[in-house]
Design a protein around this motif. Structure first.
Motif, PDB file in Angstrom:
ATOM      1  N   LEU A 183      35.350  38.625  34.978  1.00 48.63           N
ATOM      2  CA  LEU A 183      35.295  37.215  34.569  1.00 48.63           C
ATOM      3  C   LEU A 183      35.392  37.066  33.051  1.00 48.63           C
ATOM      4  O   LEU A 183      36.088  36.175  32.550  1.00 48.63           O
ATOM      5  CB  LEU A 183      34.004  36.557  35.061  1.00 48.63           C
ATOM      6  N   GLU A 184      34.724  37.943  32.346  1.00 49.79           N
ATOM      7  CA  GLU A 184      34.772  37.901  30.882  1.00 49.79           C
ATOM      8  C   GLU A 184      36.190  38.163  30.386  1.00 49.79           C
ATOM      9  O   GLU A 184      36.674  37.490  29.464  1.00 49.79           O
ATOM     10  CB  GLU A 184      33.800  38.935  30.314  1.00 49.79           C
ATOM     11  N   ILE A 185      36.877  39.107  30.995  1.00 46.48           N
ATOM     12  CA  ILE A 185      38.271  39.388  30.635  1.00 46.48           C
ATOM     13  C   ILE A 185      39.135  38.161  30.894  1.00 46.48           C
ATOM     14  O   ILE A 185      39.948  37.755  30.051  1.00 46.48           O
ATOM     15  CB  ILE A 185      38.812  40.612  31.399  1.00 46.48           C
ATOM     16  N   LEU A 186      38.959  37.543  32.061  1.00 42.12           N
ATOM     17  CA  LEU A 186      39.751  36.350  32.398  1.00 42.12           C
ATOM     18  C   LEU A 186      39.531  35.223  31.404  1.00 42.12           C
ATOM     19  O   LEU A 186      40.446  34.473  31.085  1.00 42.12           O
ATOM     20  CB  LEU A 186      39.386  35.851  33.799  1.00 42.12           C
ATOM     21  N   ARG A 187      38.320  35.112  30.938  1.00 44.23           N
ATOM     22  CA  ARG A 187      37.967  33.998  30.049  1.00 44.23           C
ATOM     23  C   ARG A 187      38.191  34.311  28.570  1.00 44.23           C
ATOM     24  O   ARG A 187      37.712  33.594  27.711  1.00 44.23           O
ATOM     25  CB  ARG A 187      36.528  33.592  30.293  1.00 44.23           C
ATOM     26  N   GLY A 188      38.886  35.398  28.299  1.00 42.70           N
ATOM     27  CA  GLY A 188      39.233  35.701  26.925  1.00 42.70           C
ATOM     28  C   GLY A 188      38.096  36.257  26.106  1.00 42.70           C
ATOM     29  O   GLY A 188      38.008  36.010  24.907  1.00 42.70           O
ATOM     30  N   GLY A 189      37.212  37.008  26.741  1.00 37.03           N
ATOM     31  CA  GLY A 189      36.132  37.649  26.023  1.00 37.03           C
ATOM     32  C   GLY A 189      34.878  36.802  25.904  1.00 37.03           C
ATOM     33  O   GLY A 189      33.926  37.209  25.255  1.00 37.03           O
ATOM     34  N   LYS A 190      34.865  35.654  26.540  1.00 41.14           N
ATOM     35  CA  LYS A 190      33.661  34.815  26.510  1.00 41.14           C
ATOM     36  C   LYS A 190      32.721  35.277  27.608  1.00 41.14           C
ATOM     37  O   LYS A 190      33.091  35.310  28.774  1.00 41.14           O
ATOM     38  CB  LYS A 190      34.044  33.344  26.711  1.00 41.14           C
ATOM     39  N   PRO A 191      31.477  35.672  27.269  1.00 46.94           N
ATOM     40  CA  PRO A 191      30.550  36.160  28.287  1.00 46.94           C
ATOM     41  C   PRO A 191      30.336  35.139  29.398  1.00 46.94           C
ATOM     42  O   PRO A 191      30.389  33.938  29.161  1.00 46.94           O
ATOM     43  CB  PRO A 191      29.256  36.399  27.522  1.00 46.94           C
TER      44      PRO A 191
END
Length: 192
Positions: A183-191
């Motif tokens: 999920l973090e990868i999908l969201r561009g590094g946002k936890p």
């Protein structure tokens, strides 16, 4: 006999053959595994196995068809337009699908990529994965966002392989860790 008139022993043997073959193909490789070895593991004759599958390619295709059908169902069931909640649900569904198929499927594909790629179902798998990537990508996504989706999907496979070849945690813990990382990868590094 099942209520639909199909002999349950026949379908059970076919399903068991797929499971045994998946395990053997993952451990030893597709080319190194014979139909005789699959039959022996099942405790049946090679002739009895021929009743269900004429070739190893048919067995490999049956394994991959089962996996592919699950991917296609995820894509069909994905909500449109894709919201953040829908993206999470689709990713969670993919994680569950990967867990159901387990490490053997991951190892089968890794070790037998050339053989799979050469089969007609190889093109279908490529197409289904492309559809999954498009379903998880925001509308109008560019190459960077599609790469994020690919990396997120890979997290589950990496977790399974890591558990099998590294002494860095058990598979269940690593799979559970893979979801928030994906999920973090999908969201561009946002936890998450």
């Amino acid at each position: 006999m099942r209520s639909d008139g199909v002999d349950s022993r026949r379908t059970d043997t076919r399903e068991r053959a797929v499971g045994v073959a998946l395990s053997l193909f993952a451990q030893r490789g597709y080319t190194a595994t014979s139909l005789r070895e699959i039959a022996e593991q099942l405790g049946i004759t090679k002739a009895a196995l021929y009743f269900h599958f004429r070739t190893k390619e048919e067995i490999l295709t049956a394994i991959l068809r089962g996996y592919l059908d699950g991917i296609n169902a995820l894509v069909v069931d994905a909500a449109r337009p894709l919201t953040a909640d829908g993206q999470e649900a689709l990713l969670r569904g993919f994680a569950a699908h990967q867990e159901r198929w387990g490490l053997d499927l991951v190892m089968l594909v890794r070790q037998n990529y050339t053989e799979i790629h050469g089969l007609p179902i190889g093109a279908e798998i490529k197409s289904a994965m492309r559809s999954l990537i498009e379903s998880l990508s925001p509308e109008g996504a560019g190459p960077e966002q599609r790469l994020r989706v690919r990396l997120a999907l890979s997290a589950f496979q990496i977790a399974a392989v890591t558990a099998s070849i590294e002494d860095d945690g058990d598979e269940a813990t690593l799979r559970a860790s893979a979801y928030p990382i994906a999920l973090e990868i999908l969201r561009g590094g946002k936890p998450v």
